[in-house]
Design a protein around this motif. Structure first.
Motif, PDB file in Angstrom:
ATOM      1  N   THR A  20      48.300  38.564  49.719  1.00  0.00           N
ATOM      2  CA  THR A  20      48.723  38.586  48.321  1.00  0.00           C
ATOM      3  C   THR A  20      47.588  39.119  47.451  1.00  0.00           C
ATOM      4  OG1 THR A  20      47.896  36.373  47.862  1.00  0.00           O
ATOM      5  CG2 THR A  20      50.181  36.549  48.704  1.00  0.00           C
ATOM      6  N   ASP A  21      47.920  39.539  46.235  1.00  0.00           N
ATOM      7  CA  ASP A  21      46.893  39.987  45.298  1.00  0.00           C
ATOM      8  C   ASP A  21      45.883  38.874  45.037  1.00  0.00           C
ATOM      9  OD1 ASP A  21      47.963  42.501  45.101  1.00  0.00           O
ATOM     10  OD2 ASP A  21      48.918  42.174  43.152  1.00  0.00           O
ATOM     11  N   GLU A  22      46.345  37.647  44.986  1.00  0.00           N
ATOM     12  CA  GLU A  22      45.452  36.503  44.750  1.00  0.00           C
ATOM     13  C   GLU A  22      44.456  36.353  45.906  1.00  0.00           C
ATOM     14  OE1 GLU A  22      43.757  33.111  42.902  1.00  0.00           O
ATOM     15  OE2 GLU A  22      44.830  34.879  42.181  1.00  0.00           O
TER      16      GLU A  22
END
Length: 171
Positions: A20-22
């Motif tokens: 994920t981007d996170e």
């Protein structure tokens, strides 16, 4: 498997990992903070001598490839000639680096650390090796191998070639 990540079936010998981007943001921030830690001890040592990280990088790569040329060092460091000349001038004037005229090409300058330069390089690399050794021990051999793979995959192809040349003992 990493938390929140899923591996897709083998495709041409590699498993694809979706993050994920996170998770990527956390990885980017981890790199920033790890780099701060990795450079903290050498920065303190360099500050005592009035030097910065550019001096450290020059000292490191001259040590790794004694006799390297200024042009080769420019390629490895990816800095301007003016910037490198400023760093080398200080290191030469302070007696840490010796510049010798090339045997085949008199225009070439080959760089070597002096005894004083070798002593400073040893002090700087000892500090970084100590930190790397502790981190590697804490992470374990599988993580160490994976970490190196990640670092190499992040390198631009030309930098990877320099890295492999140095790792193989070449200039």
């Amino acid at each position: 498997m990493a938390q929140g990540a899923s591996a897709v079936t083998q495709k041409s010998g590699e498993s694809l990992l979706f993050l994920t981007d996170e998770q990527l943001r956390k990885g980017i921030e981890a790199m920033f903070f790890a780099y701060r830690g990795f450079t903290a001890d050498p920065d303190r040592i360099l500050e005592e001598h009035g030097y910065g990280r550019a001096h450290h990088r020059a000292i490191h790569f001259i040590h790794r490839a004694p006799g390297t040329t200024v042009n080769n060092l420019l390629g490895i460091l990816g800095v301007t000639k003016q910037s490198l000349n400023r760093v080398l001038r200080a290191l030469i004037e302070d007696g840490l680096v010796e510049s010798r005229v090339g045997h085949r090409d008199k225009r070439e300058r080959h760089l070597y650390l002096t005894e004083t330069g070798e002593a400073l390089e040893q002090q700087l690399s000892d500090a970084q090796r100590e930190r790397m050794r502790a981190a590697y021990r804490a992470a374990g051999p599988t993580a160490v191998a994976g970490f190196r793979q990640v670092l190499e995959a992040m390198m631009d192809p030309e930098m990877r070639r320099h890295f492999h040349r140095l790792a193989d003992g070449g200039k």
